[in-house]
Enzyme design. Sequence first.
Site, short mmCIF file in Angstrom:
data_model
loop_
_atom_site.label_atom_id
_atom_site.label_comp_id
_atom_site.label_asym_id
_atom_site.label_seq_id
_atom_site.Cartn_x
_atom_site.Cartn_y
_atom_site.Cartn_z
N LYS A 1 -24.93 -8.94 4.06
CA LYS A 1 -26.38 -9.44 4.23
C LYS A 1 -27.09 -8.71 2.66
O LYS A 1 -28.28 -9.09 2.23
CB LYS A 1 -26.97 -10.23 5.08
CG LYS A 1 -27.72 -11.02 5.79
CD LYS A 1 -26.86 -11.06 7.43
CE LYS A 1 -26.16 -11.46 7.99
NZ LYS A 1 -26.18 -11.24 9.44
N ARG B 1 -31.11 -7.20 11.85
CA ARG B 1 -30.08 -8.09 11.76
C ARG B 1 -28.25 -7.54 11.80
O ARG B 1 -28.75 -6.07 10.48
CB ARG B 1 -29.61 -9.03 10.68
CG ARG B 1 -30.79 -10.11 11.02
CD ARG B 1 -31.12 -11.42 10.20
NE ARG B 1 -30.25 -12.25 10.29
CZ ARG B 1 -29.83 -13.41 10.25
NH1 ARG B 1 -30.97 -14.05 9.07
NH2 ARG B 1 -28.93 -14.33 10.14
N GLY C 1 -19.64 -13.62 15.46
CA GLY C 1 -18.97 -12.98 16.27
C GLY C 1 -19.43 -11.33 16.90
O GLY C 1 -19.30 -10.75 18.00
N MET D 1 -23.17 -9.11 16.54
CA MET D 1 -24.97 -9.13 17.02
C MET D 1 -25.94 -9.67 16.17
O MET D 1 -25.10 -9.29 14.96
CB MET D 1 -25.32 -7.98 17.20
CG MET D 1 -26.40 -8.12 18.39
SD MET D 1 -27.89 -6.44 18.09
CE MET D 1 -28.75 -7.33 17.00
N ARG E 1 -25.84 -16.09 0.09
CA ARG E 1 -23.82 -15.61 0.13
C ARG E 1 -22.81 -17.04 0.09
O ARG E 1 -23.65 -18.02 -0.72
CB ARG E 1 -23.70 -15.43 1.96
CG ARG E 1 -23.40 -16.44 2.96
CD ARG E 1 -23.36 -15.93 3.83
NE ARG E 1 -23.56 -17.13 4.93
CZ ARG E 1 -23.08 -17.71 6.42
NH1 ARG E 1 -23.19 -15.50 6.84
NH2 ARG E 1 -23.66 -18.19 7.24
N HIS F 1 16.39 -25.40 15.59
CA HIS F 1 17.28 -26.90 15.14
C HIS F 1 16.16 -27.89 14.84
O HIS F 1 15.92 -28.46 13.85
CB HIS F 1 18.01 -27.42 15.57
CG HIS F 1 18.75 -28.74 16.00
ND1 HIS F 1 17.58 -30.32 15.91
CD2 HIS F 1 19.21 -28.85 14.44
CE1 HIS F 1 18.72 -30.48 15.49
NE2 HIS F 1 19.16 -30.52 14.53
N ARG G 1 23.18 -24.02 -1.39
CA ARG G 1 24.00 -22.89 -0.33
C ARG G 1 25.32 -23.52 0.00
O ARG G 1 24.94 -24.63 0.45
CB ARG G 1 23.18 -22.22 0.14
CG ARG G 1 23.35 -21.69 0.94
CD ARG G 1 22.38 -20.51 1.58
NE ARG G 1 21.91 -22.14 2.79
CZ ARG G 1 21.24 -21.37 4.39
NH1 ARG G 1 20.27 -20.16 3.46
NH2 ARG G 1 20.81 -22.17 4.84
N GLU H 1 20.26 -11.20 1.72
CA GLU H 1 19.84 -11.54 2.83
C GLU H 1 19.59 -10.62 4.16
O GLU H 1 19.49 -10.41 5.68
CB GLU H 1 19.91 -12.97 3.28
CG GLU H 1 21.47 -13.67 3.56
CD GLU H 1 20.92 -14.95 3.67
OE1 GLU H 1 20.63 -15.51 4.38
OE2 GLU H 1 21.73 -15.57 3.22
N SER I 1 19.12 -14.93 -5.02
CA SER I 1 17.95 -15.83 -4.33
C SER I 1 18.50 -14.68 -3.15
O SER I 1 18.90 -14.23 -1.85
CB SER I 1 18.37 -16.52 -3.98
OG SER I 1 17.19 -17.46 -3.35
N GLY J 1 16.68 -14.49 0.97
CA GLY J 1 16.73 -15.02 1.71
C GLY J 1 16.21 -14.26 2.39
O GLY J 1 16.58 -13.09 3.58
N ASN K 1 13.78 -13.98 5.03
CA ASN K 1 14.33 -14.79 6.82
C ASN K 1 15.14 -14.12 7.46
O ASN K 1 14.50 -13.62 8.56
CB ASN K 1 14.08 -16.45 7.27
CG ASN K 1 13.08 -17.37 6.72
OD1 ASN K 1 12.15 -17.23 5.65
ND2 ASN K 1 13.42 -18.57 6.65
N ASP K 2 16.30 -14.20 6.53
CA ASP K 2 17.25 -13.15 8.08
C ASP K 2 17.02 -11.76 7.37
O ASP K 2 17.13 -11.33 7.93
CB ASP K 2 18.50 -13.64 6.97
CG ASP K 2 19.08 -15.02 8.18
OD1 ASP K 2 18.19 -15.49 8.36
OD2 ASP K 2 20.51 -15.33 7.92
N CYS L 1 13.90 -17.61 -1.57
CA CYS L 1 13.81 -19.05 -1.21
C CYS L 1 13.76 -19.18 0.61
O CYS L 1 14.41 -19.42 1.18
CB CYS L 1 15.50 -19.53 -1.11
SG CYS L 1 16.80 -19.14 -0.59
N TYR M 1 11.41 -16.37 -10.35
CA TYR M 1 10.22 -17.53 -9.08
C TYR M 1 11.19 -17.33 -8.02
O TYR M 1 11.16 -16.46 -7.23
CB TYR M 1 12.03 -18.99 -10.02
CG TYR M 1 12.85 -19.25 -8.82
CD1 TYR M 1 13.17 -19.11 -7.38
CD2 TYR M 1 14.74 -18.60 -9.56
CE1 TYR M 1 13.90 -19.37 -7.32
CE2 TYR M 1 15.38 -18.39 -9.14
CZ TYR M 1 15.07 -18.51 -7.64
OH TYR M 1 16.78 -18.76 -6.97
#
Lengths: 886, 886
Positions: free
Chosen positions: B25, B95, B104, B106, B339, B455, B617, B752, B771, B773, B775-776, B839, B859
């Site tokens: 501001k 302000r 959130g 003041m 802004r 699942h 896979r 992975e 590739s 993995g 997640n794992d 992946c 990739y």
Amino acid sequence: MGEAKKYVYLFEEGKAEMKDLLGGKGAGLAEMTNIGLSVPPGLTITTEACIAYNLNQKQFPPGLEQQIQEKFLVVQERLGKKFGDPQNPLLVSVRSGAPVSMPGMMDTILNLGLNDETVKGLAQQTNNERFALDCYRRFIQMFSDVVMKVERDKFEQVLERYKTRQAVKLDADLSVESLRLIVEEFKQVVLNATGQEFPQDTQKQLMMAVQAVFDSWDNDKAILYRRINRIPDDLGTAVNVRCMVFGNSGNDSGTGVAFTRNPSTGEKTLYGEFLVNAQGEDVVAGIRTPQTISSMQQEFPGVFDQFVHTCKILENHYRDMQDIEFTVEKGKLYMLQTRSAKRTAAAAIKAALDMVNEGLITREEALLRVDPAQLNQLLHRQIDQTASLKEIARGLPASPGAATGQVCFNADEAERLGKGGQKVILVRNETTPDDIHGIVVAQGVLTSRGGMTSHAAVVARSMGKPCICGAESISIDYAAKVFTTGGIVIKEGDIISMDGGTGQVFEGEVPMVEPGASQELGQLLQWADEIRVLKVRANSDTPEDAKKAREFGAEGIGLCRTEHMFMAQERLPLVQQMILAENESDREAALGQLLPVQQNDFYEIFKAMEGLPVTIRLLDPPLHEFLPNAEDLLVEITRLKYTQGAAQEIAAKEKLLYKVRALSEFNPMLGHRGCRLGITFPEIYAMQARAIFQAVAQLVKEGCKVFPEVEIPLVMDPEELSLLRQQTEAIAQEVMQEQGVQFSYLIGTMIELPRACLVADKIAEHADFFSFGTNDLSQTTFGFSRDDAEGKFLSVYVERKILQDSPFVVIDRDGVGQLMKLAIEKGRAAHPHLEIGICGEHGGESNSIEFCHQVGLNYVSCSTYRVPIARLAAAQAALRYPQKRA
Amino acid sequence: MGEAKKYVYLFEEGKAEMKDLLGGKGAGLAEMTNIGLSVPPGLTITTEACIAYNLNQKQFPPGLEQQIQEKFLVVQERLGKKFGDPQNPLLVSVRSGAPVSMPGMMDTILNLGLNDETVKGLAQQTNNERFALDCYRRFIQMFSDVVMKVERDKFEQVLERYKTRQAVKLDADLSVESLRLIVEEFKQVVLNATGQEFPQDTQKQLMMAVQAVFDSWDNDKAILYRRINRIPDDLGTAVNVRCMVFGNSGNDSGTGVAFTRNPSTGEKTLYGEFLVNAQGEDVVAGIRTPQTISSMQQEFPGVFDQFVHTCKILENHYRDMQDIEFTVEKGKLYMLQTRSAKRTAAAAIKAALDMVNEGLITREEALLRVDPAQLNQLLHRQIDQTASLKEIARGLPASPGAATGQVCFNADEAERLGKGGQKVILVRNETTPDDIHGIVVAQGVLTSRGGMTSHAAVVARSMGKPCICGAESISIDYAAKVFTTGGIVIKEGDIISMDGGTGQVFEGEVPMVEPGASQELGQLLQWADEIRVLKVRANSDTPEDAKKAREFGAEGIGLCRTEHMFMAQERLPLVQQMILAENESDREAALGQLLPVQQNDFYEIFKAMEGLPVTIRLLDPPLHEFLPNAEDLLVEITRLKYTQGAAQEIAAKEKLLYKVRALSEFNPMLGHRGCRLGITFPEIYAMQARAIFQAVAQLVKEGCKVFPEVEIPLVMDPEELSLLRQQTEAIAQEVMQEQGVQFSYLIGTMIELPRACLVADKIAEHADFFSFGTNDLSQTTFGFSRDDAEGKFLSVYVERKILQDSPFVVIDRDGVGQLMKLAIEKGRAAHPHLEIGICGEHGGESNSIEFCHQVGLNYVSCSTYRVPIARLAAAQAALRYPQKRA
């Protein structure tokens, strides 16, 4: 092309150091020849020739056959005999000989060089046609079996037929005429079975035998042996071709095997067996009972003195206890083999100590002579494997020691019987905290499910009781009170025996070998302590265990698991009350009751370890481990529903089931445990910290020196440790103020997740010590759940050599070791005086201890009974890698 | 000590670039002042002052108050008014203004500077006593609430009392006399509540307000907002003190907010609201209905033109769409704030494209203007969050999209209803392969247990269906066909709505926002494609999904999971038959039936992706995932036993249960899965390889170009890949010979597991591609089971900032990223042309994609609907880190 490689050595061309090239046997023959002992002449074909053969589609490398012939000429000239000479034939034995001793490979072929002509020459030479024919038929039989793959049984049938016809019992009683006919029939057996004539060309016999030795490198038994003993597949075997001498040349001849010291006790007396007028195979075959070696003194006094003298020469030369084969031919002693003798742990220790006293070896050499893993023999009872045993099942060797007792399927019943003085083996699918009172009284525990880290395994190890887990062939019917395994039915009350060190289960009572920790062991370990750089601590959870560990030489406790205290039968209800608490005040109330109990645990352990550091790990397992099993509850609820059970009871059980389910996890190993509990339920760790510090304060007031180390498990980020350190320090301050005493303490963390290793520099900023939890670190680095892997695919992996060893037994240096090095480097860079140890089970395994020494850990911590092993292994590592440490 | 830091800036002393110091501001006010726009004068207290205050136990840093007074003198001189001057009082607004927009914190305090004396001056100045008194009572109310923490309600009670007494409804109708009394009572309220007089000293008012702004940086709402929006805690906030202008000075005055373009559509027309004779808070309070901004043209034609011109200046100056606040006081326009405007995805794209066409920004800038994550709005239906909604539960946002339908607890029933044209939401504790037919017809899936990889989640994502998992407040009673959540009971057939993008569940039908992929998006993504270095592939398991991915611009398939093919309803019996086979020939028979089915799957997918690479896979999940649940079987067996069920049926089910148990695992995530299946059951991978290569051969014969990449999952050691590569290559050779065609293919591996990264050099020797993995890899590196962590402790970790983000959403650069870099370095060192992709789900998340770009991946592969997001994010990464790539 340059000159062909040298593939063949005369015995006199080799020496002891050429073991890799000539094999153990070949190097021994060469060395004995060169130090002037009487060895029949011969030659050794190198392991390189075998390797070349294997790489070259099983073709001999160029020049090999010619080299053999050339060297053979030298041998023949020396003896004045000729290979294939009908008048004065040279006979040889052909034996495999790898760089490391390998039973399972091709054994000796004796008397090679015999054919229809030379057998006559041998008869003339020895003036004994019967002897010559017997040699020939044995040679055909042995050669055809080993080299030409003709079934042994076919020859035996012929022999049996002649023995029946002649109405005699022993081969030796067969007549000359029978033997002559047998030889002809044997040759016919070979032709029928293989379509080939039995080779009469002695040169061809030799080359076929060499090829058979090379091929035996890759037979199933040899491969299996190498796998079990972790011997590389690409060493290859050498072949020893040695002139025959005949111990069966009459009563002035004989053959024997001897150890320069007693291989069971280590006592310094010749030990072995001797047979007059016999060949080596007769000793092994056990047809005649051999005499003890000392009896040779009466039979051949002069030769015996010469033999004793030779043994002394060999022991002094090799500076180690030898295992010797020899033959006496017409009063002349020939040495056929010498090698370092296999021995029991007790013998290894006694011999090593004696040799130091004799000035034969140094203390350092003595320390390297004893295999640390062998010490287990001295520390646990074992089943006598030499007895005739009926193995009925095999599982994971979860906790060493042997036991015999009656089968019992229920902890309550086990307790009743055990308190009545009966010996029981508790047999369960798996155990839970509810079974603890049964385990306490049982001689041993056997489960059909679960792995090395299952409840049964962990509890049994902590109690020093034998345990076998995951014996999958066992199928238990609790209702019928029986288990079946491989068609055998064992009822409750039947006697079984088990060896937790091997994982074997036997029917009935079997002979045991008692442990024999000795004064000698104490001496050896004292020397080890003077040399090793690594400190050795114990993983102990109880004051009793801590005391035992101290007796075994532990220099502190490296891991005290508080959850086992939670699982004690009388405390479990309190723990469950804490977990099931619906609000914070209920939880605080339950924790309040646990506090004095825990405090007393710690008090006793600190006291037992006065003056030594004690690392206490705060609660680690997920909370559902303390609750009943969901499946049991589910079955119970279903039963109640279909048998008009009380609605109130059903509702209560359903509520409990709901909580059990809410806490249950898909992968508990990676779940809500370790410091994750400390973060989400701060009051649990706060209670434990208070219990620790109050115990410390109490002891300090009593004038006792304590060195508490508070350990936060499963940290993966510095922020976790920082938060929990703050909380713990605040409680220490409170206790000091409340109690009006000062004490010091360390706060550190387990390093047991890959991420902890990767951010170890940041974690070290908040840690006084690191302790590698290599069990979990191996699980996460490999992505192996130990409990699942061991029963399922890990054995296949080791069998197929995808892995050299189970990573849960020997530290995986390539992967896990790389992470450990990274963590040590980063940790010490951020915090140069960081104390670093290991408390995974690897802390008690020699190869892993060597790695811990090399990477610069401060200590290893292992289960109590492995402390002596670790002390010795640490000393060996220090001797082998002295430059690695400051 | 040196000179005090400069903590206070006049607006004219700042500029746009000083956002970190002056807040958004303050920097905007400074910039507007300096480019000559009409801004009421004022000053900004820097964020550094706030930081110093927070570090200094909430004490103002030395010199701050004096600096404020000095700058204030300048402002007063410029206006000819004086702070606290009863004749000609200067009033200000105070302000907060952080470097990033933070609701959130003041809010504004208006009219600061009023007291019992200055209120008279204001009355005289404005010639409006009622106005002055109303300002004063509002000021007391606001100041006391925000600064002195007096309950707002206490003032409202007084107001209500006077309104009742005067019998009026609106505050504005209160008489001057009432207002005068109200002011007095308000002051008494403050005294009673705080024990302090309402401050009459205007300087004290100011300093108290500044302190309140500083304090508001650490209020709960602000902390929460920062956590959610990942804003660092140590930025601090600036404070803007600005001279008041009064939009409520009469009918020649007013106030408004406006966007320079439509924030919903991006259309280039002024968009906003305006109120005559009002102050800013009136617009927000919604008491009077504001007019559209264009109506200002009639009311204040001259001022409107000036405003339009000013908007143009600001947009050109900032080169971005602005969100502007302004006030007109007695015909004079004042700019109060500007802004960068928040906008929808559609607006962001349209505005960016238009600005490129207008020559205002470059294509590169346009690409950086759109938040990739926002594109989700354009790709999935969403629940209209502006509607009045009744949220009844919340779970994990497992698969995006919104759905409405009747509740159904059973897959068979769902199928019946679905096929009958009804819309259903399938609600289950968790789903299993047996539920697939129900999921197929359902609009969406809601489960009470399980996580983002359960699942239900995986299947729903692969089908592009909305899914919410682990909605733990939901308790299902299948028997009664109801679920309860937070006291609400939902019966089968009741309508609920769900938003899989947010995880929210609502009662009844709710309004939806339809997706709006546009031509503009296409244009933007085309530009992105020209700039990005990373290729983008899709994770697709079906031909339909593959086609969709191609439409979205996928340049191949980076992950085709074959297990989903195994789970299709008609195939599951074959798969189960294969698993339960007692011998190899039974297993081969079942596999033989699966082969043509799999072959056809691959045929269709390859065909759909003609000319592009497709990574397939081989089977990954543990076999027990294809079998019935042990608990269900157990309950069924128990039921049969207690209801006199047929012995034969019980025995059959017990046999099945035995097999299920034998295959069940403690930690399936770390169990017998991935290439471990391929090693132990070689026939499964052999069948899959054959199906792939036969499909390839078929297509090659048809003249279709295919680029198959066979991927081996869960490799941790080079030996695994080496073995399976040999087997796969042999099958490829066989198929080429059988079919008489040649084709090429790649064989590679998922990376992975931590160990795979650590030995990546050795693995690369056997791999054509890697590739990641992730997640794992994240699960094992952290030791987090995602399914367990997300529902249990992970939210606590993020809330307490132990972790900045869930590692399953944003790649953890410190840990997982370190392992990835190691693997890339080692892999490329051993194999310079190794193709490396990702992946894991991170492949569709902007921050992670940026990391993938930086470390040099070839990739990213992500779920189909994230392909556009990935294309844009990859372009942004390339723009931000151009030097990082060749």
